[in-house]
Design an enzyme around this catalytic site. Structure first.
Site, PDB file in Angstrom:
ATOM      1  N   LYS A 122      -2.445  -2.757   7.916  1.00  0.00           N
ATOM      2  CA  LYS A 122      -3.580  -2.302   8.704  1.00  0.00           C
ATOM      3  C   LYS A 122      -3.581  -2.989  10.065  1.00  0.00           C
ATOM      4  CE  LYS A 122      -6.576  -1.124   4.816  1.00  0.00           C
ATOM      5  NZ  LYS A 122      -7.871  -1.365   4.145  1.00  0.00           N
ATOM      6  N   ARG A 132       0.855  -1.175   0.000  1.00  0.00           N
ATOM      7  CA  ARG A 132       0.000   0.000   0.000  1.00  0.00           C
ATOM      8  C   ARG A 132       0.902   1.240   0.000  1.00  0.00           C
ATOM      9  NH1 ARG A 132      -2.066  -3.567   3.936  1.00  0.00           N
ATOM     10  NH2 ARG A 132      -4.176  -4.338   3.495  1.00  0.00           N
ATOM     11  N   TYR A 144      -9.751 -10.603  -7.188  1.00  0.00           N
ATOM     12  CA  TYR A 144      -8.814 -10.590  -8.315  1.00  0.00           C
ATOM     13  C   TYR A 144      -8.916 -11.836  -9.189  1.00  0.00           C
ATOM     14  CZ  TYR A 144      -6.591  -6.831  -5.679  1.00  0.00           C
ATOM     15  OH  TYR A 144      -6.346  -5.669  -5.006  1.00  0.00           O
ATOM     16  N   HIS A 198      -3.942  -9.195   3.371  1.00  0.00           N
ATOM     17  CA  HIS A 198      -5.386  -9.258   3.580  1.00  0.00           C
ATOM     18  C   HIS A 198      -5.701 -10.171   4.761  1.00  0.00           C
ATOM     19  CE1 HIS A 198      -6.350  -8.134  -0.874  1.00  0.00           C
ATOM     20  NE2 HIS A 198      -6.153  -7.076  -0.119  1.00  0.00           N
ATOM     21  N   HIS A 257      -3.698   2.988  -5.541  1.00  0.00           N
ATOM     22  CA  HIS A 257      -3.626   1.532  -5.413  1.00  0.00           C
ATOM     23  C   HIS A 257      -3.424   0.810  -6.741  1.00  0.00           C
ATOM     24  CE1 HIS A 257      -3.990   0.982  -1.247  1.00  0.00           C
ATOM     25  NE2 HIS A 257      -4.985   0.137  -1.192  1.00  0.00           N
ATOM     26  N   ARG A 315      -0.707  -1.788  -6.831  1.00  0.00           N
ATOM     27  CA  ARG A 315      -1.037  -2.883  -5.908  1.00  0.00           C
ATOM     28  C   ARG A 315      -2.048  -3.833  -6.571  1.00  0.00           C
ATOM     29  NH1 ARG A 315      -1.336  -4.430  -0.445  1.00  0.00           N
ATOM     30  NH2 ARG A 315      -3.409  -4.988   0.333  1.00  0.00           N
TER      31      ARG A 315
END
Length: 302
Positions: free
Chosen positions: A177, A153, A283, A274, A248, A251
């Site tokens: 995160k 990110r 994806y 994730h 993004h 990414r």
């Protein structure tokens, strides 16, 4: 009415560990809502309190977001989620007697496919950066290569310090995160370009010998997310890429191309950081290729 919002935001930091960017999103959403209700109710009552907020007013606000302001369903859903969380906090604190958001409905956003570049477009983007001769140009090249090599990110990239990169072993350590640490790998090309930047271009940008940030601006300070976005947009323009460029985009391109190259979904999930594989599955619409296990075999520029 601002004080409960500030208390709630502090709660999100202290108790929930929310990131700065998430916190700012909540702040903007709640103060936008506050402005709406103060404008609406103050004109009628002369003043207002959180206890006066009712389901009808909330529903009118959602209609206002979707109608007059024409926000996308995903944006409206996010704003409604922030309001729900806030009123849950107010109820727990005894500031309101009843949560007026219990029956509030928000649009169910569809899962938009992530915007990404083709391998050819990524090649053009990286090739245009290669010709930059200044320290800033070398920095920009290293940034683009690193984003595509790792799927980091943008916030993670600008937060990198020198000790977070191991050139010899070919990996980067980042905090995602929730402060979760993860390791992402560097292929040989990215290793070489990043090493050249750190050894030759970064010293020309550095002003403070104790500065730990890898990517610096002309004043020798840590680069910002906004600046990286500007680098992406300028590079795309030079490469004659017509697609809309967002922070993004590399990414998303990394994840898509990894899966197209045969990387296992679980492997890509770990590389992206994730928490749930469901997030990564968005994806998979682009690939049904046979899976391979090795990062080097999967990455199109390795």
């Amino acid at each position: 009415m601002q004080e409960p919002i500030n208390s709630f935001l502090n709660h999100l930091v202290v108790e929930k560990g929310f990131s700065h960017n998430t916190l700012e999103a909540y702040r903007n959403d709640l103060y936008q809502f506050l402005n709406y209700i103060q404008t609406t109710l103050t004109s009628v009552n002369g003043s207002t309190t959180w206890r006066e907020i009712n389901p009808i007013l909330l529903t009118d606000y959602v209609f206002d977001l979707r109608g007059k302001k024409s926000y996308r369903d995903s944006t409206v859903a996010r704003k409604v989620a922030a309001i729900r969380s806030f009123f849950g906090f107010l109820a727990l604190e005894g500031i309101v007697d009843k949560d007026p958001t219990e029956s509030l409905s928000a649009p169910r956003p569809g899962r938009n496919l992530p915007n990404h570049l083709s391998e050819q477009e990524v090649g053009k983007l990286l090739d245009q950066a290669r010709d930059q001769q200044t320290p800033e140009g070398h920095r920009d090249w290293a940034i683009l290569e690193l984003l595509y090599a790792t799927g980091l990110r943008v916030t993670e990239l600008v937060s990198l310090n020198l000790e977070d990169v191991n050139i010899e072993e070919g990996y980067v350590r980042s905090l995602g995160k929730g402060g979760k640490e993860r390791i992402t790998y560097l292929h040989d090309r990215a290793q070489s370009i990043l090493h050249q930047y750190i050894e030759h271009a970064r010293p020309k940008l550095r002003r403070n010998p104790s500065e730990k940030a890898i990517f610096l601006n002309r004043r020798g300070e840590r680069l910002t997310r906004q600046w990286v976005w500007a680098i992406l947009k300028a590079g795309a323009k030079r490469a004659n890429i017509k697609k809309t460029i967002a922070p993004h985009v590399l990414r998303h391109s990394f994840a898509t191309h990894m899966l197209q190259g045969g990387a296992p979904l679980r492997h890509v999930q770990e590389l992206l950081g994730h928490a749930s594989i469901t997030t990564t599955q968005i994806y998979t619409h682009l690939t049904n290729d046979h899976l391979r296990e090795e990062y080097e075999k999967a990455h199109p520029r390795s």
